[in-house]
Design an enzyme around this catalytic site. Structure first.
Site, short mmCIF file in Angstrom:
data_model
loop_
_atom_site.label_atom_id
_atom_site.label_comp_id
_atom_site.label_asym_id
_atom_site.label_seq_id
_atom_site.Cartn_x
_atom_site.Cartn_y
_atom_site.Cartn_z
N ARG A 221 -9.54 19.43 131.34
CA ARG A 221 -8.35 19.03 132.09
C ARG A 221 -8.83 18.13 133.22
O ARG A 221 -9.92 18.35 133.76
CB ARG A 221 -7.65 20.25 132.71
CG ARG A 221 -6.87 21.10 131.73
CD ARG A 221 -5.57 20.40 131.29
NE ARG A 221 -4.73 21.26 130.49
CZ ARG A 221 -4.57 21.15 129.17
NH1 ARG A 221 -5.22 20.23 128.49
NH2 ARG A 221 -3.75 21.95 128.52
N GLU A 250 -2.70 12.28 134.99
CA GLU A 250 -2.34 11.54 133.79
C GLU A 250 -0.83 11.56 133.54
O GLU A 250 -0.17 12.55 133.93
CB GLU A 250 -3.11 12.09 132.57
CG GLU A 250 -2.86 13.55 132.27
CD GLU A 250 -3.81 14.05 131.18
OE1 GLU A 250 -5.04 13.92 131.32
OE2 GLU A 250 -3.30 14.58 130.18
N HIS A 268 -5.93 11.07 126.61
CA HIS A 268 -5.75 12.49 126.24
C HIS A 268 -5.41 12.63 124.74
O HIS A 268 -4.33 13.09 124.38
CB HIS A 268 -4.67 13.16 127.11
CG HIS A 268 -4.81 14.66 127.13
ND1 HIS A 268 -4.37 15.44 128.15
CD2 HIS A 268 -5.36 15.53 126.22
CE1 HIS A 268 -4.63 16.72 127.89
NE2 HIS A 268 -5.24 16.79 126.72
O1 A2R Z 1 -15.92 32.16 132.30
P1 A2R Z 1 -15.78 32.91 131.00
O2 A2R Z 1 -16.94 33.83 130.74
O3 A2R Z 1 -14.42 33.52 130.84
O4 A2R Z 1 -15.91 31.77 129.85
C1 A2R Z 1 -14.85 30.85 129.60
C2 A2R Z 1 -15.01 29.55 130.38
N1 A2R Z 1 -14.41 29.57 131.72
C3 A2R Z 1 -15.07 29.25 132.84
N2 A2R Z 1 -16.33 28.85 133.04
C4 A2R Z 1 -16.71 28.64 134.32
N3 A2R Z 1 -15.91 28.79 135.38
C5 A2R Z 1 -14.63 29.18 135.22
N4 A2R Z 1 -13.83 29.31 136.27
C6 A2R Z 1 -14.16 29.43 133.90
N5 A2R Z 1 -12.98 29.84 133.38
C7 A2R Z 1 -13.15 29.92 132.05
O5 A2R Z 1 -14.32 28.57 129.59
C8 A2R Z 1 -14.96 30.35 128.18
O6 A2R Z 1 -16.30 30.24 127.78
C9 A2R Z 1 -14.36 28.96 128.21
C10 A2R Z 1 -12.94 28.89 127.64
O7 A2R Z 1 -12.99 29.18 126.29
P2 A2R Z 1 -11.71 29.58 125.43
O8 A2R Z 1 -10.85 30.50 126.21
O9 A2R Z 1 -12.19 29.97 124.09
O10 A2R Z 1 -10.87 28.23 125.37
P3 A2R Z 1 -10.95 27.03 124.30
O11 A2R Z 1 -10.11 27.35 123.13
O12 A2R Z 1 -12.37 26.67 124.06
O13 A2R Z 1 -10.21 25.89 125.12
C11 A2R Z 1 -10.69 25.47 126.40
C12 A2R Z 1 -9.80 24.43 127.03
C13 A2R Z 1 -8.30 24.66 126.98
O14 A2R Z 1 -7.86 25.61 127.90
C14 A2R Z 1 -7.75 23.28 127.28
O15 A2R Z 1 -7.57 23.10 128.66
C15 A2R Z 1 -8.87 22.36 126.82
O16 A2R Z 1 -9.93 23.22 126.39
O17 A2R Z 1 -8.43 21.57 125.75
#
Ligand code: A2R
Length: 307
Positions: A221, A250, A268
């Site tokens: 994002r 955007e 995007h």
């Molecule tokens: O932090 P963790 O252990 O919950 O790992 C998640 C990580 N994550 C973060 N890393 C660092 N600092 C943060 N504040 C933080 N918040 C979340 O991001 C996890 O490894 C990753 C997200 O993975 P998923 O939930 O599987 O999401 P996905 O399907 O890979 O999509 C990610 C994003 C979407 O939300 C859209 O904004 C974009 O890709 O297209």
């Protein structure tokens, strides 16, 4: 038939399937009491005041994996189920990330202009570029898409580092400190969710740690990167290259960014292929139809998993 509020555009295929089960209302004309379902997208989401104004809302189906434009905690508190479209876009977004990285390394835009303009014939061959092989790549957010990016990068023999809030059971080097990881990698790939916990997490310090030979790729994002700090660093040589699919405000792309030759800018389009958008549309509708049938859904966001 139950009443569905449509926010943003939907495809003809989605409309045909939804029209068979719902009365579809546009945002400028509906009775707030009647709306039980919403279909929306990652960009528009549902504004807090709109959600608050719909007393009988039961479900919000989002087209896209990111749902930072919906207050999922407030929805869960009210018993409203929010769904999104994880997994079906992993490979496409990963392809976009790899594409941006390769375009930065091999200067595909510059060299395309060289061939296209006649400069090749008039002035000779293009300057050399950098090899994308054997680079150290730091993944910020190693979730579903982050892992797909790592898998897709395998032919370029990278060394993989990653930063997340919690260490994962993976064979890559974990950094609990993002600045330290940025310092140690050649490429920083952002693929976390948006929202408050990642807002400008890639700040001036991280960008400067990535450094003059570093490449920043953002397919997460726009809010994840401090855009002003990035532009300043790209302009002054403190950051080497940036490949960006997302922007802070955007579709506005800052003119200063547009003018920089060391960038590749995409509007995007991370998941924007015919095949992947069809799969996302199908899951968006499947969630709504299943909810109508038995009150369950296929892909609830984590905040609503227990509803
Ligand atoms: O932090 P963790 O252990 O919950 O790992 C998640 C990580 N994550 C973060 N890393 C660092 N600092 C943060 N504040 C933080 N918040 C979340 O991001 C996890 O490894 C990753 C997200 O993975 P998923 O939930 O599987 O999401 P996905 O399907 O890979 O999509 C990610 C994003 C979407 O939300 C859209 O904004 C974009 O890709 O297209």
């Amino acid at each position: 038939m139950p009443d569905l509020l449509q926010i943003g555009g939907i495809t003809d295929t989605m409309r045909e399937r939804l029209e068979a089960a719902f009365t579809i209302h546009q945002t400028n004309r509906y009775n707030a009491e009647e709306i039980t379902h919403i279909v929306t997208n990652g960009h528009d989401g549902v504004k807090p005041e709109l959600m608050a104004s719909l007393p009988n809302l039961k479900m919000i189906s989002g087209y896209g994996v990111g749902y930072d434009a919906v207050d999922a905690d407030e929805a869960a508190r009210r018993g409203i189920i929010v769904t999104h479209t994880p997994n079906v876009l992993n490979e496409e977004v990963a392809t976009t990330a790899v594409l941006l990285m390769l375009m930065c390394y091999r200067e595909a835009l510059r060299d395309d202009a060289h061939a296209r303009s006649g400069d090749w014939e008039a002035k000779g061959g293009a300057p050399l570029t950098r090899s994308a092989d054997n680079q150290t790549i730091g993944i910020l957010g190693l979730g579903r898409i982050g892992q797909a990016i790592v898998d897709k990068l395998a032919p370029w023999s990278p060394t993989i580092l990653y930063h997340t809030r919690t260490k994962k059971d993976v064979p890559y080097t974990y950094y609990d400190n993002l600045v330290a990881m940025a310092h140690d990698c050649d490429v920083l790939v952002c693929i976390t969710p948006g929202g408050p916990s990642t807002n400008k997490i890639v700040n001036a310090e991280v960008i400067e740690a990535l450094g003059p030979t570093g490449t920043l790729i953002n397919v997460a994002r726009g809010s994840v990167v401090d855009e002003a700090a990035m532009i300043e660093a790209l302009s002054t040589g403190k950051l080497g290259w940036a490949g960006l699919d997302v922007f802070e405000a955007e579709p506005h792309v800052p003119p200063a960014l547009r003018a920089l030759p060391n960038t590749v800018l995409l509007p995007h389009v991370g998941s924007a292929t015919v095949e992947t958008r069809a799969a996302m549309g199908a899951l968006t509708v499947d969630n709504l139809l299943q909810h109508l049938k038995d009150g369950t859904v296929i892909s609830a966001v984590p905040e609503c998993a227990d509803l």
